[in-house]
Design an enzyme around this catalytic site. Structure first.
Site, mmCIF file in Angstrom:
data_model
loop_
_atom_site.group_PDB
_atom_site.id
_atom_site.type_symbol
_atom_site.label_atom_id
_atom_site.label_comp_id
_atom_site.label_asym_id
_atom_site.label_seq_id
_atom_site.Cartn_x
_atom_site.Cartn_y
_atom_site.Cartn_z
ATOM 1 N N TYR A 34 0.840 -1.195 0.000
ATOM 2 C CA TYR A 34 0.000 0.000 0.000
ATOM 3 C C TYR A 34 0.876 1.247 0.000
ATOM 4 O O TYR A 34 2.107 1.165 0.153
ATOM 5 C CB TYR A 34 -0.946 -0.005 1.206
ATOM 6 C CG TYR A 34 -0.289 0.331 2.530
ATOM 7 C CD1 TYR A 34 0.581 -0.567 3.146
ATOM 8 C CD2 TYR A 34 -0.532 1.548 3.172
ATOM 9 C CE1 TYR A 34 1.171 -0.260 4.365
ATOM 10 C CE2 TYR A 34 0.063 1.862 4.394
ATOM 11 C CZ TYR A 34 0.918 0.945 4.976
ATOM 12 O OH TYR A 34 1.516 1.249 6.169
ATOM 13 N N LYS A 148 6.502 -1.612 1.807
ATOM 14 C CA LYS A 148 5.306 -1.051 2.456
ATOM 15 C C LYS A 148 4.177 -2.072 2.314
ATOM 16 O O LYS A 148 3.250 -1.922 1.511
ATOM 17 C CB LYS A 148 4.940 0.318 1.858
ATOM 18 C CG LYS A 148 4.103 1.153 2.829
ATOM 19 C CD LYS A 148 4.146 2.614 2.474
ATOM 20 C CE LYS A 148 3.167 3.451 3.276
ATOM 21 N NZ LYS A 148 3.345 3.451 4.717
ATOM 22 N N GLU A 180 12.442 2.583 13.925
ATOM 23 C CA GLU A 180 11.425 3.591 13.572
ATOM 24 C C GLU A 180 10.208 3.429 14.478
ATOM 25 O O GLU A 180 10.152 2.540 15.310
ATOM 26 C CB GLU A 180 11.032 3.447 12.098
ATOM 27 C CG GLU A 180 10.418 2.091 11.777
ATOM 28 C CD GLU A 180 10.091 1.884 10.302
ATOM 29 O OE1 GLU A 180 10.022 2.865 9.544
ATOM 30 O OE2 GLU A 180 9.883 0.725 9.914
ATOM 31 N N LEU A 204 11.127 1.424 6.940
ATOM 32 C CA LEU A 204 10.499 1.884 5.707
ATOM 33 C C LEU A 204 11.109 3.244 5.375
ATOM 34 O O LEU A 204 11.139 4.121 6.248
ATOM 35 C CB LEU A 204 8.991 2.040 5.881
ATOM 36 C CG LEU A 204 8.326 2.563 4.606
ATOM 37 C CD1 LEU A 204 8.142 1.427 3.612
ATOM 38 C CD2 LEU A 204 7.012 3.230 4.907
HETATM 39 N N1 PDD Z 1 2.879 5.204 7.470
HETATM 40 N N2 PDD Z 1 7.631 3.941 8.741
HETATM 41 C C1 PDD Z 1 6.480 3.222 8.767
HETATM 42 C C2 PDD Z 1 6.509 1.860 9.384
HETATM 43 C C3 PDD Z 1 5.305 3.764 8.233
HETATM 44 O O1 PDD Z 1 4.167 3.044 8.257
HETATM 45 C C4 PDD Z 1 5.325 5.084 7.694
HETATM 46 C C5 PDD Z 1 4.098 5.724 7.105
HETATM 47 C C6 PDD Z 1 6.533 5.784 7.689
HETATM 48 C C7 PDD Z 1 6.652 7.175 7.113
HETATM 49 O O2 PDD Z 1 6.524 7.160 5.708
HETATM 50 P P1 PDD Z 1 5.975 8.442 4.907
HETATM 51 O O3 PDD Z 1 6.871 9.580 5.250
HETATM 52 O O4 PDD Z 1 6.069 8.038 3.498
HETATM 53 O O5 PDD Z 1 4.541 8.668 5.375
HETATM 54 C C8 PDD Z 1 7.674 5.180 8.210
HETATM 55 C C9 PDD Z 1 1.657 5.607 6.813
HETATM 56 C C10 PDD Z 1 1.350 7.049 6.965
HETATM 57 C C11 PDD Z 1 0.534 4.684 7.222
HETATM 58 O O6 PDD Z 1 0.811 3.503 7.378
HETATM 59 O O7 PDD Z 1 -0.618 5.135 7.344
#
Ligand code: PDD
Length: 284
Positions: A34, A148, A180, A204
């Site tokens: 996703y 992801k 993270e 991620l």
């Molecule tokens: N999550 N690390 C993880 C495990 C994440 O699920 C996310 C983002 C990030 C940050 O990625 P980005 O800057 O591209 O939003 C880091 C999204 C927002 C979610 O799962 O809803």
């Protein structure tokens, strides 16, 4: 009733009528990926990078993308256009598709594609003013965190652990080193330098990772990516989190202790201000 239009496998349909078969491998195995793209004033922030990550995630699990970059953008735009909201969070999910339940990849299968728009709710003014409270947690997830994936049980348990400990987010450590948050990237500031864990299979790579690196260059903030020990996090001047929803925000309480002086620090505030300038430019 709030019943927004969503995209499912080639058609726009009210959310309440969007259905997938129970043998969809996303449902059976969590066999899908996703992405989440923020839109401000209906304009996407970093769309090319989000679509590139979506493609990378598909390639990593052997799903042939059913669309090229322009095709994905057009689909995203059609869902955004169908929503009355100016600021939106677009959720895109691709699963391997529907097949009899066997672990191995089916020979002939069409990926399931689902896109929905949700309201974009950034941290509240009071969360910004006080900063967030977070707790530490051993990172028990698998070793392909760079994908992801919709298989998010480890992240779900980490997020639940946080709320059960009166915190907003868990900050995870693997073998004593920072990885993270459950759905955020984590950063620390020491002596004016912004430090981030390296981009590898243990985190991620958030779209905000490179974005914040660029904002650092613009603001003259030194940046370094390297392994960060638990002791360094405990002694950090600032701890920051970033994600499409959290943008970039200071953590001011970590494991019930104040971070630095317990207030949002200058590097976090400077990066947040720079982030808002980019958003304002988009929304026009
Ligand atoms: N999550 N690390 C993880 C495990 C994440 O699920 C996310 C983002 C990030 C940050 O990625 P980005 O800057 O591209 O939003 C880091 C999204 C927002 C979610 O799962 O809803």
């Amino acid at each position: 009733m709030n019943d927004p239009l969503v995209y499912l496998n080639g058609a726009m349909t009210p959310l309440s009528e969007a259905k997938i078969p129970v043998l969809d491998r996303g449902f059976i195995f969590g066999d899908g990926i996703y992405d989440v793209v923020p839109f401000y004033g209906r304009r996407p922030l970093r769309p090319t990078q989000h679509i590139a990550r979506l493609m990378r995630s598909m390639a990593a699990i052997g799903i042939t993308s059913p669309h090229d970059e322009a095709g994905w953008m057009a689909l995203c735009d059609s869902v955004v256009a169908a929503s009355p909201l100016a600021d939106q969070m677009l959720y895109i999910q691709v699963t391997r598709g529907v097949a009899p339940r066997r672990h191995t990849f089916p020979a002939q299968v069409t990926p399931t594609v689902f896109i929905m728009s949700n309201p974009l709710v950034p941290p509240s003014a009071s969360e910004r003013a006080t900063g967030l409270s977070c707790v530490s947690l051993d990172d028990k997830r698998w070793l392909r965190c760079e994908i992801k994936s919709t298989s998010l049980l480890g992240n779900v348990l980490a997020a639940q652990y946080a709320v059960e400990h009166d915190a907003i987010e868990s900050i995870q450590f693997r073998d004593g080193f920072l990885t993270e948050g459950s759905s955020t990237n984590a950063w620390i500031v020491k002596d004016g330098v912004l430090l981030a864990p390296p981009k590898d299979n243990l985190i991620l790579e958030g779209i905000r990772y490179r974005f914040i690196e660029e904002l650092c260059m613009e603001c003259g903030i030194p940046f370094e990516a390297r392994r960060i020990s638990r002791a360094e996090v405990d002694e950090a001047d600032e701890i920051l989190l970033s994600s499409a929803t959290k943008e970039v925000i200071n953590v001011t309480t970590f494991d019930s202790k104040p971070v630095g002086d317990g207030r949002p620090g200058p590097v976090g505030e400077q990066l947040y201000a720079a982030y808002q300038r980019v958003k304002a430019g988009l929304a026009g």
